[in-house]
Design an enzyme around this catalytic site. Structure first.
Site, mmCIF file in Angstrom:
data_model
loop_
_atom_site.group_PDB
_atom_site.id
_atom_site.type_symbol
_atom_site.label_atom_id
_atom_site.label_comp_id
_atom_site.label_asym_id
_atom_site.label_seq_id
_atom_site.Cartn_x
_atom_site.Cartn_y
_atom_site.Cartn_z
ATOM 1 N N TYR A 31 2.453 -1.310 11.657
ATOM 2 C CA TYR A 31 2.776 -0.127 12.441
ATOM 3 C C TYR A 31 2.497 -0.406 13.923
ATOM 4 O O TYR A 31 1.351 -0.387 14.373
ATOM 5 C CB TYR A 31 1.967 1.082 11.977
ATOM 6 C CG TYR A 31 2.057 1.371 10.501
ATOM 7 C CD1 TYR A 31 3.216 1.072 9.766
ATOM 8 C CD2 TYR A 31 0.999 1.945 9.813
ATOM 9 C CE1 TYR A 31 3.296 1.342 8.412
ATOM 10 C CE2 TYR A 31 1.073 2.226 8.448
ATOM 11 C CZ TYR A 31 2.221 1.908 7.759
ATOM 12 O OH TYR A 31 2.305 2.164 6.407
ATOM 13 N N HIS A 44 0.618 -5.032 1.072
ATOM 14 C CA HIS A 44 1.780 -4.255 1.504
ATOM 15 C C HIS A 44 3.059 -4.730 0.807
ATOM 16 O O HIS A 44 3.893 -5.413 1.386
ATOM 17 C CB HIS A 44 1.927 -4.373 3.028
ATOM 18 C CG HIS A 44 2.559 -3.186 3.664
ATOM 19 N ND1 HIS A 44 2.436 -2.901 5.000
ATOM 20 C CD2 HIS A 44 3.316 -2.195 3.157
ATOM 21 C CE1 HIS A 44 3.099 -1.798 5.288
ATOM 22 N NE2 HIS A 44 3.646 -1.357 4.182
#
Length: 270
Positions: free
Chosen positions: A47, A115
């Protein structure tokens, strides 16, 4: 009893990793969430190329460390606006974790979530390195994020204690069964995308951070999946037994207050 201390989590992601939202606004939202009973906070190096983690770290510095459950991710990071770098090698994961802890300003996180690893990426060498890093204090619980059967491969290793997956009403019975089975086996489920994977409603931007949602809608052409109404959709996965905690994000204080209120009003708590 779940290891997650609140049923609502706040994700420092999306516009929180960009210059569209001031850093002070992220800090204020994290503090508002904490005051509303939220204790689970999530971010990732993907992010904003680590910017979101830095912001979360600065916000957490103002909160009691023992009162929050902090998760971040590893395996995918970002470089620039669109480029994603995927690395699930043992050395790559260790570099990622060390960099995340530095940005967060923490000696260790409560949950480290891989992830979206493919089954072949969950090698014995990787799991051994992660075990060593857990012993060293880099994280307390290992988790995995995914959307389908790849979650089964991760859970079969017996190494994972947290599962992060979509929990919206359109996921299908196979996904629902997987989530319930995981919880039944003592795995904590962090639900994401409670409203669905479709783009947010189209509206004229009122502030710079609104441009993030508009850009996402334009990039996807509005062709993602369906959406459910918010904020009531947050509580349903908890009430239905699909998730221990549902993670949401927003840039608006009124939206955060409504989500906290809706969760509490429906009996799901903070």
């Amino acid at each position: 009893m779940t290891l997650l201390p609140s049923r609502l989590g706040f994700g420092v992601s999306g516009p929180h990793g960009t210059a569209l939202l001031p850093s002070r606004a992220t800090r204020m939202l994290v503090e508002q969430a904490f005051e509303g009973g939220v204790r689970v906070f999530d971010s990732a190096p993907a992010y904003g190329a680590g910017e979101a983690e830095k912001r979360l770290g600065r916000a957490l510095a103002c909160l009691p460390r023992s009162d929050v459950f902090v998760t971040t991710k590893a395996g995918v990071c970002s470089a620039g606006l669109a480029r994603r770098i995927r690395d699930f090698s043992p050395d790559g994961l260790e570099r990622s974790i060390r960099a995340s802890l530095s940005r967060l300003g923490l000696e260790g996180v409560d949950g480290l979530i891989l992830h979206g690893p493919a089954p072949l990426e969950l090698t014995p060498a990787l799991l051994a390195r992660l075990s060593d890093m857990k012993t060293a204090g880099a994280f307390r619980h290992l988790g995995v994020a995914g959307r389908g059967a790849e979650l089964d491969a991760a859970l079969e290793t017996g190494a994972f204690k947290i599962l992060m997956a979509p929990v919206h009403p359109f996921i299908g019975e196979a996904a629902r069964s997987r989530l319930r089975a995981a919880r039944g086996a003592g795995i904590a489920v962090m639900g994401i995308e409670a409203a669905g994977d479709g783009p947010p409603p189209l509206r004229l931007p009122r502030k710079a951070s609104d441009l993030y949602a508009l850009a996402r809608r334009l990039r996807t052409g509005g062709t993602d999946g369906p959406r459910a109404a918010m904020p009531d959709a947050l509580a349903d996965p908890v009430l239905d037994g699909l998730a221990d905690c549902v993670v949401m994000t927003t840039t608006r204080t009124e939206h955060l207050a409504a989500n906290i209120g809706a969760m509490a009003a429906l009996g799901a708590g903070g």
